[in-house]
Design an enzyme around this catalytic site. Structure first.
Site, short mmCIF file in Angstrom:
data_model
loop_
_atom_site.label_atom_id
_atom_site.label_comp_id
_atom_site.label_asym_id
_atom_site.label_seq_id
_atom_site.Cartn_x
_atom_site.Cartn_y
_atom_site.Cartn_z
N ASP A 95 13.19 21.82 -31.99
CA ASP A 95 14.11 20.73 -32.35
C ASP A 95 15.54 21.19 -32.51
OD1 ASP A 95 13.91 22.19 -34.72
OD2 ASP A 95 14.04 20.41 -35.99
N CYS B 140 3.49 1.73 2.70
CA CYS B 140 4.79 1.07 2.47
C CYS B 140 5.72 1.99 1.70
CB CYS B 140 4.59 -0.23 1.69
SG CYS B 140 3.60 -1.48 2.52
N CYS C 190 0.85 -1.19 0.00
CA CYS C 190 0.00 0.00 0.00
C CYS C 190 0.89 1.24 0.00
CB CYS C 190 -0.95 0.01 1.21
SG CYS C 190 -0.10 0.15 2.79
N ASP D 15 8.14 26.22 -32.56
CA ASP D 15 9.19 26.66 -33.46
C ASP D 15 8.73 26.35 -34.89
OD1 ASP D 15 11.81 27.50 -34.30
OD2 ASP D 15 12.29 25.39 -34.59
N ASP E 54 16.55 26.29 -29.40
CA ASP E 54 15.30 26.13 -28.67
C ASP E 54 15.53 25.65 -27.24
OD1 ASP E 54 13.75 26.72 -30.98
OD2 ASP E 54 14.00 24.67 -31.68
#
Length: 752
Positions: free
Chosen positions: A626, A18, A15, A428, A630
């Site tokens: 990419d 734990c 649970c 972009d 960026d």
């Protein structure tokens, strides 16, 4: 200081209490910067200074806390999950085989006035019930083996509640047998062997379905592992031999025949074929591979035969990097999970106190010991926080798995949750909305001829990896133009470059560069405006401070860019395009894809500033890019999304990696995030409402309302507790059937 992050598989977690105990035990160690235990997939993600503490010391701390660490790779861990599910199934079958006959045997006479064997002899009748109950308790031995030590360590768990509830019921029933043996037949009605047995049976049903659910939630990882070939054909000592794939070493020459899986990452040395890379990118269209191209492990070869050099094997392959990223995200906690953790931290101790107080209160009020014990057992059992502990992690596991199947890799659960809250997306242009493979379309020369202008420009751009530079060099080579050497190169970030070619100073870039160089470009103004209005990127070329011409480059839009933007708008998300391109080109591209808000001429610092400005106005910002330029904005954004074919720096800075270049993956990311957040809220609602309703009932509310006593309330409590866990598990699994609306016209790589 050298920080290491490990995700450990932990055995014995039952649970969220734990998980909290494990986190607390590990955080006490020196050199630990972060420790996150996750009940949903039984993992502990630990970040530590390996100069101050070792892996073995962390394992020892977890073991000392009462749990175990399962060593091995993803495949062995998946096998361990299946084994646990099988073990739970066996114990469940044992429990059912004995618990149901016991329940029928104990209640048949009372409910249906049916005469059962030994019922004429109260002592033998009671002993028969005890004999049937013992195998059921043995099938649930894990509750006692884990629950009682946890209580002794003052860190009670769900197992503790079940162990105490059934243990008290069984012990009190033994006392009842003793009183019956002494001749007090009134204790016949107080026997609760059947309740103890049915509690174990019902809880075992819930735990088995929970274990199966955890296996099911990891379908994404398991399906990736299933794709890995078991064997490989390699050339050794000039001969072809078949070996287990795990025995491959770097440099091996692999033979990959039609229809076979690629055993490891490598480079094609001979042959041409089409490779199905859908397991990496989500795109269904095979990719043509020829000599010199990279191929990846677990992808599937098409109709041609290939000879491939193994470059990365075993855990160094992209397949295992993806699995590591998925498991890393699943091993982290979303912010919403913190609420459940705070509740779970005090929940089990509170339940123990409430159960004891209710029992004492009913005794003081004059109720029988039997009734008071029934209340005690009912409260203990019905309050097990399994559903609360499963609510968030199961949804996260299913959500990350669903995303991975669409080529979307989240680096953390927090970012999966955050993606569901995004209301603004910055895109972009190059490589995100466009193909990122521009071509030279127009050359306008002033004071020189086109070939000379192109030759000088190609010389200046020859060592640059920028897509525009690549396009110029390619155009020169296609025309068969000799490219001269260059010298004294200077890169002016966001504006262009300056260098010397054949003793002349050459500047290539945007209007900003021309202004910096004090170059008059008015003679080229008309051509610049005309070409820019056609969505072409124009670069001025100046030689020795005088305008020499324009090179126009066009980067075609991706097929689904407009659809992606339209989907974002339908989700109520505000799309913004930010690009370093000029105003006319940027606005032309914006009009083509349906973006009204366009920021042009942006340097990396401008992209970063735009993200910060939006965040100040309380926007939750997603950034998609990419390129290296960026990276700062990707890091600053609430959720940074890097296109998978982008640079390593962009991918490293991002929170989400989009493994394919289909722009529809961006809104799909937001949709999956929203669906996951909604699923978490539903699960938490089910868990909290269940406890809010059931605990008062177990505590005796029906009796207060005049409904009378019901000796079999513990049995119903166990059924209700199991039902809550199962309902949360099933609701989380339902998320696996979610299909992003962004792909309603077909998955990535398919034709609408």
């Amino acid at each position: 200081m050298s920080e290491t992050k490990e995700t450990l598989r932990v055995g014995g977690m039952t649970c969220s209490a734990c998980a909290i105990k494990i986190e607390s035990s590990v955080k006490k160690l020196p050199g630990i910067s972060e420790a996150v235990a996750n009940f949903g997939n039984n993992t502990a993600s630990v970040t530590y200074d390996d100069g101050k503490i070792s892996h073995d010391q962390i394992v020892k701390a977890i073991t000392k806390a009462g749990y175990s660490v399962i060593e091995g790779d993803a495949k062995s861990i998946a096998e361990a999950d299946l084994k646990e599910a099988r073990d739970r199934k066996i114990n469940l079958l044992i429990a059912i085989v004995f618990a149901i006959p016991l329940a029928v045997y104990s209640m048949a006479g009372m409910l249906f006035n049916i005469k059962v064997p030994l019922s004429d002899d109260c002592l033998l009748y009671s002993l028969a019930q005890m004999v049937l109950c013992i195998p059921v308790l043995w099938s649930g031995r894990r509750f006692y083996i884990r629950g009682i030590p946890a209580l002794i360590r003052r860190s009670p768990s769900m197992d503790t509640l079940v162990a105490l509830g059934t243990g008290v019921g069984f012990t009190y029933s033994l006392y009842c047998i003793y009183r019956i043996w002494e001749g007090d037949m009134g204790f016949m009605d107080s026997l609760s062997f059947d309740s103890a047995a049915m509690i174990i049976a019902f809880v075992s049903i819930g735990k088995y379905l929970e274990a199966r659910g955890k296996v099911k939630t990891n379908d994404a990882v398991n399906s990736l592992l299933d794709m890995e070939p078991a064997e490989a054909s390699v050339i050794r000592d000039g001969k072809e031999v078949r070996i287990p794939a795990e025995e491959l070493v770097e440099g091996d020459i692999m033979l990959v025949r039609p229809g076979e899986g690629v055993p490891a990452d490598g480079t094609v040395l001979e042959g041409t074929s089409s490779i199905d890379e859908s397991m990496l990118t989500g795109e269904s269209i095979p990719v043509t591979k020829k000599v010199g191209d990279k191929v990846y492990g677990a992808t599937v070869n098409g109709t041609g035969s290939l000879r491939v050099r193994a470059d990365q094997v075993g855990k160094d392959t992209v397949l295992y990097q993806i699995i590591g990223m998925i498991e890393g995200a699943q091993g982290t906690k979303a912010p919403m999970a913190r609420l459940a953790d705070r509740v779970a931290a005090v929940f089990v101790p509170s339940v123990l106190l409430i159960a004891l107080l209710c029992c004492i209160a009913w005794l003081v009020s004059g109720r029988s010991i039997s009734f008071s014990v029934t209340v005690l057992v009912s409260v203990l059992v019905i309050s097990c926080p399994c559903a609360l502990g499963l609510a968030t992690p199961l949804a996260i596991i299913v959500g990350t798995g669903k995303a991975a199947k669409h080529g979307i890799l989240f680096k953390s659960a927090a970012k999966l949750e955050a993606s569901g809250r995004i209301d603004t997306v910055i895109l972009d242009k190059t490589g995100t909305l466009t193909e990122g493979k521009p071509e030279v379309t127009d050359i306008v020369a002033s004071g020189t001829d086109e070939d000379t202008l192109l030759a000088i420009s190609a010389a200046a751009e020859s060592d640059s990896e920028h897509p525009l530079a690549t396009a110029i060099v390619k155009a020169a080579k296609d025309r068969g133009i000799a490219i001269p050497a260059y010298g004294s190169f200077e890169s002016l970030t966001g504006n262009g470059i300056r260098c010397t070619v054949d003793g002349k100073t050459v500047s290539i870039g945007n209007r900003g560069l021309m202004e910096m160089s004090e170059t008059d470009v008015s003679v080229l103004e008309e051509d610049y405006n005309r070409l820019s209005s056609q969505a072409k990127t124009c670069m001025f070329v100046a030689i020795d401070g005088k305008a020499a011409g324009i090179i126009a480059v066009a980067d075609p839009l991706k097929e689904n860019s407009a659809k992606a933007v339209a989907t974002m708008k339908s989700l109520g998300v505000r799309p913004i395009m930010v690009t370093g391109d000029n105003e006319a080109t940027a606005k032309a591209v914006g009009r083509s894809v349906g973006i009204d808000e366009v920021v042009f001429g942006a340097l990396p610092a401008d992209k970063l500033a735009k993200v910060k400005k939006l965040q100040v106005t309380q926007c939750t910002v997603g950034m998609v890019g990419d390129g290296i330029n960026d990276a700062p904005a990707l890091t600053q954004a609430n959720v940074g999304m890097a296109v998978g074919n982008g640079t390593d720096i962009a991918i490293g800075a991002a929170d989400v990696v989009l493994m394919n270049d289909d722009p529809r993956t961006v809104p799909a990311t937001l949709e999956i995030g929203r669906a996951t957040v909604a699923n978490i809220k539903q699960n938490l609602f089910l868990a909290f409402v269940y406890n809010a309703i059931c605990i008062p009932i177990a505590a005796g509310l029906p009796y207060v309302l005049g409904m009378g006593e019901f000796s079999h309330m513990p049995m119903l409590a166990a059924a209700a507790m199991s039902l809550s866990s199962v309902s949360v598990t099933l609701n989380a699994l339902r998320l696996g059937k979610f299909k992003p609306g962004a792909f309603k016209d077909g998955e990535p790589g398919t034709s609408p």
